[in-house]
Enzyme design. Sequence first.
Site, PDB file in Angstrom:
ATOM      1  N   VAL A  22      -5.279   5.085  28.553  1.00 48.55           N
ATOM      2  CA  VAL A  22      -6.293   4.531  27.573  1.00 48.55           C
ATOM      3  C   VAL A  22      -5.911   3.159  26.838  1.00 48.55           C
ATOM      4  CG1 VAL A  22      -7.933   4.896  25.656  1.00 48.55           C
ATOM      5  CG2 VAL A  22      -7.779   6.561  27.652  1.00 48.55           C
ATOM      6  N   ASP A  40       4.538   3.980  21.168  1.00 46.90           N
ATOM      7  CA  ASP A  40       4.348   5.049  21.770  1.00 46.90           C
ATOM      8  C   ASP A  40       5.719   6.019  21.649  1.00 46.90           C
ATOM      9  OD1 ASP A  40       2.634   6.428  24.328  1.00 46.90           O
ATOM     10  OD2 ASP A  40       4.443   7.013  24.150  1.00 46.90           O
ATOM     11  N   CYS A 265     -10.501  14.415  31.036  1.00 44.82           N
ATOM     12  CA  CYS A 265     -11.794  14.332  30.491  1.00 44.82           C
ATOM     13  C   CYS A 265     -12.738  15.136  30.775  1.00 44.82           C
ATOM     14  CB  CYS A 265     -12.200  12.749  30.882  1.00 44.82           C
ATOM     15  SG  CYS A 265     -11.073  11.538  30.077  1.00 44.82           S
TER      16      CYS A 265
END
Length: 435
Positions: A22, A40, A265
């Site tokens: 994402v 990150d 998800c």
Amino acid sequence: MNLFKKIVNKEEKISLVGLGYVGMPIAVAFSKKVDVIGFDLNKEKIELYKNGIDPTNEVGDEAIKNCTVEFTANEARLKEAKFHIVAVPTPVRDDHMPDLSPVEGASEIVGRNLTKGSIVVYESTVYPGVTEDICVPILEKESGLKCGIDFKIGYSPERINPGDKIHRLETITKIVSGMDEESLEEIAKIYELVVEAGVYKAESIKVAEAAKVIENSQRDINIAFMNELSIIFNKMGIDTQSVLKAAGTKWNFLNFYPGLVGGHCIGVDPYYLTYKAEQEGYHSQIILSGRRINDDMGKYVAENTVKKLIQANKNIKGANVGILGFTFKENCPDTRNTRIIDIVNELNEYEIYPTIVDPIADADEAKKLYGIEFKNLNLLKDLDALIIATSHDKFKEIQKNDFEKMFKNEKVLIDVKGILNRKEYETAGYLYWRL
């Protein structure tokens, strides 16, 4: 506030916290317009990005190589940004309870590096209330700043569909929300820089959080219905896909299909909603029923594989079974929360240890998460059964003659997603089964 103008004029920067499936596409998209810091914690991933390699396959190596994102694992670089987008995973634990540790950890990192006049927008899927009730106190504690006075917050749920080259960040209407009118307008204008389809301004942060969590819950319930139909029609000796094709000729029939529901998800988000419902004193009936059906489908596929092996007079213990595909969806390297592991684990119960082939999957991730090691396709020989578990485009290219070479005699073919012509393979003598 006028942060938008400063960002457009490159007087201020945007940061992306979390550069997975994402966050990374969002960072790349914004970098075409403004200055972006991509952060990150995974230093190996950062090095890949710096070297122009896209391990997610979401935008491709060329786009990574040519983008202007400043990739870093140094959290102090976040101090250079005034608009922070948090896009970290929100998984569930083994007991299906929400695991908010990634979003809490990201909030601590952002908080330690937050400066006055900033906006923090969360994209991670959560239940209503997480952004304001859990994230804000962490931001305030770590920064020593006051929300609403020194910084603002918002929520804009991600809608990126991993592996989908048509429905992208730019082409999907973006829900945006802010803690007040000022922050809402700033957030909307900034996202409008990259979202060609436009933005939808939600009435509140909680409304935006709720909208996201029900999107995937709705899909989960519809797929659960199809899976239940598959179980029923299988008992009746009726081909489910033939039924769905016939029913699909009606204009208002919803075109969902049975399958394994995994990933981070659809197979996860409903538990966030039902968890919050429990806190409010309501026990979900429909949502959790759908989850139970979908969570059991891997076991169901394995059981039907064993039944077909028995029908073919094969020895069950030690049967030579191949599995094509291990990722949670087609043409995507992500193996997190794949339900194909349920097929593997159930087959193991019968002392069947399948050979798994997946040229698309992230092999290191599969080894780390599941202890699975993938084999080359040419090692599938003398099979008793073959399970086509994922409909990668590469698997659709395999011809019938190629399948013939994989078997030793009676051919048991489990085509989970129904990518092959059933009649053609049954006519050729295969014991064929699909959902």
